[in-house]
Enzyme design. Structure first.
Site, PDB file in Angstrom:
ATOM      1  N   THR A   1     -12.834 -53.277   3.382  1.00  0.00           N
ATOM      2  CA  THR A   1     -11.713 -53.861   2.637  1.00  0.00           C
ATOM      3  C   THR A   1     -10.464 -53.066   3.002  1.00  0.00           C
ATOM      4  O   THR A   1     -10.360 -51.875   2.676  1.00  0.00           O
ATOM      5  CB  THR A   1     -11.950 -53.768   1.121  1.00  0.00           C
ATOM      6  OG1 THR A   1     -13.170 -54.445   0.804  1.00  0.00           O
ATOM      7  CG2 THR A   1     -10.800 -54.410   0.349  1.00  0.00           C
TER       8      THR A   1
ATOM      9  N   LYS B   1      -9.812 -61.464  -0.348  1.00  0.00           N
ATOM     10  CA  LYS B   1     -10.513 -60.356  -1.014  1.00  0.00           C
ATOM     11  C   LYS B   1      -9.598 -59.630  -2.003  1.00  0.00           C
ATOM     12  O   LYS B   1      -9.979 -59.387  -3.159  1.00  0.00           O
ATOM     13  CB  LYS B   1     -11.029 -59.385   0.059  1.00  0.00           C
ATOM     14  CG  LYS B   1     -11.550 -58.071  -0.439  1.00  0.00           C
ATOM     15  CD  LYS B   1     -12.930 -58.172  -1.025  1.00  0.00           C
ATOM     16  CE  LYS B   1     -13.373 -56.849  -1.623  1.00  0.00           C
ATOM     17  NZ  LYS B   1     -14.603 -56.957  -2.378  1.00  0.00           N
TER      18      LYS B   1
ATOM     19  N   LYS C   1      -8.389 -48.579  -5.430  1.00  0.00           N
ATOM     20  CA  LYS C   1      -8.034 -48.750  -4.006  1.00  0.00           C
ATOM     21  C   LYS C   1      -7.611 -50.199  -3.734  1.00  0.00           C
ATOM     22  O   LYS C   1      -6.586 -50.461  -3.106  1.00  0.00           O
ATOM     23  CB  LYS C   1      -9.244 -48.380  -3.137  1.00  0.00           C
ATOM     24  CG  LYS C   1      -9.054 -48.687  -1.666  1.00  0.00           C
ATOM     25  CD  LYS C   1     -10.384 -48.744  -0.913  1.00  0.00           C
ATOM     26  CE  LYS C   1     -10.227 -49.609   0.316  1.00  0.00           C
ATOM     27  NZ  LYS C   1     -11.486 -49.955   0.956  1.00  0.00           N
TER      28      LYS C   1
HETATM   29  P1  NAD Z   1     -19.125 -45.611   1.743  1.00  0.00           P
HETATM   30  O1  NAD Z   1     -18.121 -44.532   1.512  1.00  0.00           O
HETATM   31  O2  NAD Z   1     -20.425 -45.567   1.037  1.00  0.00           O
HETATM   32  O3  NAD Z   1     -19.471 -45.695   3.323  1.00  0.00           O
HETATM   33  C1  NAD Z   1     -18.541 -45.505   4.341  1.00  0.00           C
HETATM   34  C2  NAD Z   1     -19.283 -44.891   5.533  1.00  0.00           C
HETATM   35  O4  NAD Z   1     -18.358 -44.758   6.607  1.00  0.00           O
HETATM   36  C3  NAD Z   1     -19.831 -43.496   5.252  1.00  0.00           C
HETATM   37  O5  NAD Z   1     -21.206 -43.441   5.602  1.00  0.00           O
HETATM   38  C4  NAD Z   1     -18.989 -42.587   6.134  1.00  0.00           C
HETATM   39  O6  NAD Z   1     -19.698 -41.456   6.641  1.00  0.00           O
HETATM   40  C5  NAD Z   1     -18.614 -43.537   7.261  1.00  0.00           C
HETATM   41  N1  NAD Z   1     -17.430 -43.126   8.000  1.00  0.00           N
HETATM   42  C6  NAD Z   1     -16.231 -42.718   7.524  1.00  0.00           C
HETATM   43  N2  NAD Z   1     -15.394 -42.443   8.542  1.00  0.00           N
HETATM   44  C7  NAD Z   1     -16.088 -42.679   9.681  1.00  0.00           C
HETATM   45  C8  NAD Z   1     -15.784 -42.576  11.066  1.00  0.00           C
HETATM   46  N3  NAD Z   1     -14.582 -42.168  11.482  1.00  0.00           N
HETATM   47  N4  NAD Z   1     -16.748 -42.895  11.946  1.00  0.00           N
HETATM   48  C9  NAD Z   1     -17.966 -43.324  11.533  1.00  0.00           C
HETATM   49  N5  NAD Z   1     -18.323 -43.432  10.238  1.00  0.00           N
HETATM   50  C10 NAD Z   1     -17.389 -43.101   9.340  1.00  0.00           C
HETATM   51  O7  NAD Z   1     -18.355 -46.979   1.461  1.00  0.00           O
HETATM   52  P2  NAD Z   1     -19.018 -48.392   1.102  1.00  0.00           P
HETATM   53  O8  NAD Z   1     -19.271 -48.474  -0.357  1.00  0.00           O
HETATM   54  O9  NAD Z   1     -20.100 -48.675   2.087  1.00  0.00           O
HETATM   55  O10 NAD Z   1     -17.756 -49.365   1.373  1.00  0.00           O
HETATM   56  C11 NAD Z   1     -17.345 -49.701   2.696  1.00  0.00           C
HETATM   57  C12 NAD Z   1     -16.212 -50.699   2.577  1.00  0.00           C
HETATM   58  O11 NAD Z   1     -16.665 -51.860   1.863  1.00  0.00           O
HETATM   59  C13 NAD Z   1     -14.984 -50.176   1.811  1.00  0.00           C
HETATM   60  O12 NAD Z   1     -13.819 -50.650   2.432  1.00  0.00           O
HETATM   61  C14 NAD Z   1     -15.151 -50.773   0.411  1.00  0.00           C
HETATM   62  O13 NAD Z   1     -13.907 -50.959  -0.253  1.00  0.00           O
HETATM   63  C15 NAD Z   1     -15.813 -52.103   0.738  1.00  0.00           C
HETATM   64  N6  NAD Z   1     -16.648 -52.670  -0.337  1.00  0.00           N
HETATM   65  C16 NAD Z   1     -17.477 -51.880  -1.078  1.00  0.00           C
HETATM   66  C17 NAD Z   1     -18.252 -52.452  -2.082  1.00  0.00           C
HETATM   67  C18 NAD Z   1     -19.192 -51.601  -2.924  1.00  0.00           C
HETATM   68  O14 NAD Z   1     -19.673 -52.109  -3.950  1.00  0.00           O
HETATM   69  N7  NAD Z   1     -19.491 -50.372  -2.534  1.00  0.00           N
HETATM   70  C19 NAD Z   1     -18.198 -53.830  -2.337  1.00  0.00           C
HETATM   71  C20 NAD Z   1     -17.375 -54.631  -1.534  1.00  0.00           C
HETATM   72  C21 NAD Z   1     -16.598 -54.026  -0.535  1.00  0.00           C
END
Ligand code: NAD
Length: 298
Positions: free
Chosen positions: A95, A170, A245
């Site tokens: 997102t 979104k 966020k």
């Molecule tokens: P998260 O923080 O659990 O996972 C993010 C992952 O990205 C981590 O494993 C981190 O190590 C990795 N990462 C960060 N920088 C990196 C890089 N430079 N290279 C490689 N890996 C890297 O986040 P999430 O909950 O999986 O959410 C991901 C996205 O989805 C976000 O944008 C969030 O807003 C969106 N989202 C989340 C949810 C939810 O319920 N968690 C729901 C809908 C959308």
């Protein structure tokens, strides 16, 4: 298909697992070794960098926290664009703000790669069950190409328009969600303070004109809906800091469009206050604590 999957967090890991289960071959990369190892155990191949992951694949998917991470994964010296073959599509499911998505699309096009924004709703439960909703911003050709792969991870795949429109859908949805949750919290708290049984009030709202998802599925008042985070101490669910966020993204996008978001700005301040109080890790429905904890010591 041979796919690179980069970003194996709460959402990315279960999404990648569903691709593996459906017979796709995955190169995976994440900064967390544990996250990578758990996907390797499920049959994926670990890559040393985003560049290595993207080399020789037919599709790249990224699922990262924010636009800055997407930028670095795409454009660093060992980034995706350094390894990807011309013509291979990049799907970003993070997102992020629509303008950044459009900027990445331009950058990718200069390398000869289509870019698709495909943010999701449905949370970690939907990611694990393969029932996410994908809001897709892409031209018609790229949409047709990525649809079957997204359908492995989600049950509603919606073409929202050209690049950036997935992110527009979104952030507008989450803007409304942040507002309706605060509204339900306010009404439920007022009712309880005036002496009505909260269950009776919720029953009335849910069969009347105030009904919404925040009232009938995710009611913030404890004890109304057994499966809602409010009935388990506001744990699990959708974190307050993630809502914050998304409201920040909506505020930035509104500023660029010179469009007022009166209620969204107020909602942003409510969730900001929660975060300041140390409640940023709680489910966002804990916004009701601002109404019901007044006077309690902090
Ligand atoms: P998260 O923080 O659990 O996972 C993010 C992952 O990205 C981590 O494993 C981190 O190590 C990795 N990462 C960060 N920088 C990196 C890089 N430079 N290279 C490689 N890996 C890297 O986040 P999430 O909950 O999986 O959410 C991901 C996205 O989805 C976000 O944008 C969030 O807003 C969106 N989202 C989340 C949810 C939810 O319920 N968690 C729901 C809908 C959308």
């Amino acid at each position: 298909m041979k796919i690179a999957f980069i970003g194996l967090g709460n959402m990315g890991a279960p999404m990648a697992r569903n691709l593996l289960k459906n017979g796709h071959t995955l190169n995976v990369f994440d900064l967390s070794r544990d996250a990578v190892q758990s996907l390797v155990d499920a049959g994926a191949t670990a890559s040393a960098s985003p560049k290595a992951a993207a080399t020789g694949v037919e599709l790249v998917i990224t699922m990262l926290p924010a636009a800055a991470h997407v930028k670095s994964v795409l454009t660093a010296d060992d980034g995706v664009l350094a390894g990807i073959a011309r013509g291979v599509t990049i799907v970003d499911s993070s997102t992020i703000d629509p303008a950044s998505a459009q900027g990445f699309a331009k950058l990718a096009a200069e390398h000869g790669n289509p870019f698709v924004d495909a943010p999701v709703s449905g949370g970690t439960g939907g990611a694990a069950a393969g029932t996410l909703t994908f809001m897709v911003g892409a031209n018609a050709t790229a949409y047709e190409q990525v649809n079957p792969v997204l359908a492995v991870m989600g049950k509603n795949i919606v073409h929202c328009g050209d690049t950036g429109m997935g992110q527009v859908a979104k952030i507008c949805n989450n803007l409304l969600l942040g507002i309706t949750m605060a509204g339900v919290a306010e009404a439920m708290s007022l009712g309880a303070a005036l002496g009505i049984d909260p269950k009776v009030l919720a029953g009335i709202v849910n069969t009347s004109t105030g009904r919404c998802w925040s009232s009938d599925t995710y009611n913030p008042f404890p004890g109304i809906i057994e499966t809602a985070p409010s009935s388990r101490g506001y744990t699990g669910g959708f974190g307050t800091d993630l809502m914050l966020k998304d409201l920040g993204l909506a505020a930035d996008a509104a500023k660029s469009a010179k469009q007022p978001i009166y209620l969204g700005a107020l909602a942003q301040q409510l969730y900001q206050t929660m975060s300041q109080h140390g409640d940023g890790g709680l489910d966002f429905s804990a916004v009701i604590k601002l109404y019901r904890d007044v006077g309690a010591k902090r």
